[in-house]
Write a protein that holds these residues in place. Structure first.
Motif, mmCIF file in Angstrom:
data_model
loop_
_atom_site.group_PDB
_atom_site.id
_atom_site.type_symbol
_atom_site.label_atom_id
_atom_site.label_comp_id
_atom_site.label_asym_id
_atom_site.label_seq_id
_atom_site.Cartn_x
_atom_site.Cartn_y
_atom_site.Cartn_z
ATOM 1 N N ASP A 1 0.821 -1.193 0.003
ATOM 2 C CA ASP A 1 -0.006 0.124 0.104
ATOM 3 C C ASP A 1 1.030 1.326 -0.107
ATOM 4 O OD1 ASP A 1 -2.307 -1.541 -0.032
ATOM 5 O OD2 ASP A 1 -2.542 -1.351 2.149
ATOM 6 N N GLU A 2 1.928 1.258 0.726
ATOM 7 C CA GLU A 2 2.884 2.140 0.718
ATOM 8 C C GLU A 2 3.582 2.623 -0.614
ATOM 9 O OE1 GLU A 2 3.915 4.768 3.186
ATOM 10 O OE2 GLU A 2 2.270 4.011 4.328
ATOM 11 N N LEU A 3 4.007 1.410 -1.303
ATOM 12 C CA LEU A 3 4.725 1.643 -2.544
ATOM 13 C C LEU A 3 3.520 2.026 -3.653
ATOM 14 C CD1 LEU A 3 6.930 -1.660 -2.354
ATOM 15 C CD2 LEU A 3 7.314 0.813 -1.935
ATOM 16 N N LYS A 4 2.287 1.684 -3.521
ATOM 17 C CA LYS A 4 1.308 1.853 -4.410
ATOM 18 C C LYS A 4 1.108 3.690 -4.267
ATOM 19 C CE LYS A 4 -2.000 -1.028 -4.534
ATOM 20 N NZ LYS A 4 -3.230 -1.665 -4.043
ATOM 21 N N ARG B 1 7.100 -3.346 -6.844
ATOM 22 C CA ARG B 1 8.093 -3.868 -5.941
ATOM 23 C C ARG B 1 7.896 -4.772 -4.911
ATOM 24 N NH1 ARG B 1 11.303 2.013 -4.582
ATOM 25 N NH2 ARG B 1 11.480 3.087 -6.908
ATOM 26 N N ILE B 2 6.810 -4.999 -4.659
ATOM 27 C CA ILE B 2 6.508 -6.023 -3.398
ATOM 28 C C ILE B 2 6.854 -7.212 -3.876
ATOM 29 C CG2 ILE B 2 4.105 -6.537 -4.310
ATOM 30 C CD1 ILE B 2 5.267 -6.017 -0.554
ATOM 31 N N TYR B 3 7.054 -7.531 -5.125
ATOM 32 C CA TYR B 3 7.395 -8.878 -5.705
ATOM 33 C C TYR B 3 8.614 -9.141 -5.139
ATOM 34 C CZ TYR B 3 9.611 -12.037 -8.871
ATOM 35 O OH TYR B 3 10.472 -13.079 -9.678
ATOM 36 N N TYR B 4 9.534 -8.324 -4.924
ATOM 37 C CA TYR B 4 10.964 -8.400 -4.658
ATOM 38 C C TYR B 4 11.137 -8.832 -2.877
ATOM 39 C CZ TYR B 4 12.082 -6.859 -9.351
ATOM 40 O OH TYR B 4 11.816 -6.542 -10.497
ATOM 41 N N ALA B 5 9.984 -8.120 -2.642
ATOM 42 C CA ALA B 5 9.828 -8.366 -0.965
ATOM 43 C C ALA B 5 9.574 -9.738 -0.545
ATOM 44 C CB ALA B 5 9.339 -7.269 -0.266
ATOM 45 N N LYS B 6 8.486 -10.362 -1.457
ATOM 46 C CA LYS B 6 8.098 -11.584 -1.189
ATOM 47 C C LYS B 6 8.717 -12.677 -1.884
ATOM 48 C CE LYS B 6 3.192 -10.337 -1.719
ATOM 49 N NZ LYS B 6 1.698 -10.591 -2.438
ATOM 50 N N ILE C 1 13.758 -1.006 -1.494
ATOM 51 C CA ILE C 1 12.488 -0.758 -2.309
ATOM 52 C C ILE C 1 11.625 0.170 -1.421
ATOM 53 C CG2 ILE C 1 12.224 -2.997 -3.220
ATOM 54 C CD1 ILE C 1 10.185 -3.753 -1.182
ATOM 55 N N CYS C 2 12.273 0.824 -0.344
ATOM 56 C CA CYS C 2 11.364 1.701 0.529
ATOM 57 C C CYS C 2 12.103 2.989 0.399
ATOM 58 C CB CYS C 2 11.303 1.211 1.966
ATOM 59 S SG CYS C 2 10.150 0.064 2.268
ATOM 60 N N LEU C 3 13.356 3.292 -0.289
ATOM 61 C CA LEU C 3 13.898 4.311 -0.117
ATOM 62 C C LEU C 3 12.972 5.540 -1.060
ATOM 63 C CD1 LEU C 3 17.670 3.171 -0.822
ATOM 64 C CD2 LEU C 3 16.537 4.063 1.213
ATOM 65 N N GLU C 4 13.261 6.475 -0.452
ATOM 66 C CA GLU C 4 12.546 7.721 -1.377
ATOM 67 C C GLU C 4 13.220 8.793 -1.996
ATOM 68 O OE1 GLU C 4 8.862 9.118 1.185
ATOM 69 O OE2 GLU C 4 10.085 7.966 2.747
ATOM 70 N N GLU C 5 12.923 9.385 -3.112
ATOM 71 C CA GLU C 5 13.610 10.367 -3.703
ATOM 72 C C GLU C 5 14.647 9.832 -4.522
ATOM 73 O OE1 GLU C 5 14.689 13.584 -1.086
ATOM 74 O OE2 GLU C 5 12.680 13.584 -0.098
ATOM 75 N N LEU C 6 14.824 8.684 -4.737
ATOM 76 C CA LEU C 6 15.638 7.938 -5.959
ATOM 77 C C LEU C 6 15.093 7.043 -6.756
ATOM 78 C CD1 LEU C 6 17.985 6.791 -2.618
ATOM 79 C CD2 LEU C 6 18.673 8.453 -4.354
ATOM 80 N N ILE C 7 15.767 7.268 -7.872
ATOM 81 C CA ILE C 7 15.421 6.412 -8.932
ATOM 82 C C ILE C 7 15.969 4.990 -9.117
ATOM 83 C CG2 ILE C 7 15.446 6.153 -11.657
ATOM 84 C CD1 ILE C 7 15.725 9.042 -11.699
#
Length: 360
Positions: A170-173, A180-185, A232-238
């Protein structure tokens, strides 16, 4: 409240009743209460001596779950221990201290808490049959729909895992990055599978070879899982797809970082773990396989750790398609482990708390 209330547990001669030793949980409660004593409370001094003596002697006779509880209590009483949630908070701040990385800090703190819960569950509290069902549910779907197949005892833990993944998605959405949740799973499934492998070894009384132990241990130490969630949670980065694929690969730096954390954990905790029913650490594996002493095994471990650092340094100084901020996610969990000298950034035996106090 006066400490005289504890006189009800003593005989006419002032000695604690031997019948108290029948109730292990009651004995543990008395033991914990004794740690709240102040100057002059002799009855609590005697209570501490009485409970420690009996808890230590009965340890080998207890079942796995109760034995683990007693061993942990003797090592670190509740009153003197830093709460695990606080430890998780410090761990998350250590990994993501930058103000703009609030999301990574929050989600990392939560996964650190989950690591503790799952570790204790697999190590001490669940039966092997329960772990079979739990692991199958994670591997099959990693979704709430599979919870019915999990034993009732482990459903709360399964639910916590799934709710964490749902919250993360939900946060990534919010930024259109739910893929990106795929990689966490992927890493979550690998991690649970590695824990189950250890449970299989323990259930079969199997003593793995060093290489076999390490191949599994570099996943069970959860460095890659933490690195993946951090990235996957990092912000402000590509973050490119190639970088996301890299963090779930068997890259040299991720492997070396995991080896360092695993061996540091074994150095700090293998003696404690062997006091209860537990798989052998790398030390025991190496000593048995090569017929050497504990000291000789320790020397070998130091060599392996030095080589692992060289592998990390090589990755950091050589040109790479992987951005530096991603490489940092691979080694920061290990930096934290080595800084605080504890397992998974937390330690029920007090190392984390003691390090914080010294640092302060």
């Amino acid at each position: 409240m006066s400490s005289d209330v504890f006189k009800r547990f003593t005989n006419d001669d002032g000695k604690f009743k031997e019948t108290l030793t029948i109730d292990v949980q009651g004995l543990l409660s008395l033991y914990e209460a004794a740690h709240l004593r102040v100057h002059g409370e002799e009855i609590l001094e005697e209570a501490l001596t009485f409970t420690v003596t009996h808890l230590e002697s009965m340890g080998p006779k207890l079942g796995n779950s109760l034995k683990a509880q007693v061993s942990e209590a003797l090592s670190q009483p509740i009153h003197t221990n830093l709460p695990r949630l606080v430890e998780c908070y410090f761990g998350a701040v250590g990994l993501h201290f930058e103000p703009q990385q609030s999301r990574a800090r929050i989600m990392t703190g939560k996964i650190l808490s989950i690591l503790n819960i799952v570790d204790d569950t697999f190590d001490a509290y669940a039966t092997f049959d329960e772990l079979v069902l739990f692991t199958n549910a994670i591997e099959r779907s990693c979704d709430i729909s599979a919870m019915e197949s999990v034993s009732h005892n482990l459903r709360p833990i399964y639910q916590v895992l799934i709710e964490f993944l749902n919250e993360l998605e939900d946060e990534l959405k919010k930024e259109g990055k739910s893929d990106r949740i795929y990689y966490a799973k992927v890493e979550m499934k690998k991690w649970i599978k590695s824990y189950f492998k250890e449970a299989e070894w323990l259930n079969a009384c199997y003593f793995p070879k060093c290489e076999e132990y390490m191949e599994n241990a570099i996943t069970s130490i959860a460095v890659k899982l933490i690195a993946t969630i951090s990235l996957i949670c990092l912000e402000e980065l590509i973050i490119s797809k190639e970088t996301l694929e890299w963090v779930t690969s068997d890259s040299s730096i991720l492997r070396a970082s995991s080896i360092l954390s695993r061996l540091k954990d074994d150095i700090m905790g293998h003696h404690f773990e062997q006091q209860r029913t537990h798989i052998p650490s790398f030390f025991e594996c190496y000593m048995k396989e090569h017929g050497v002493s504990k000291q000789e095994a320790y020397v070998e471990v130091q060599k392996i750790m030095e080589n692992a650092w060289k592998d990390i340094n090589t990755e950091l100084v050589c040109p790479s398609q992987v951005p530096m901020f991603a490489l940092e996610q691979a080694i920061n969990p290990t930096r934290l482990t080595l800084s605080f000298q504890v397992n998974d950034f937390m330690n029920t035996k007090g190392g984390f708390k003691d390090s914080l106090l010294v640092a302060g």
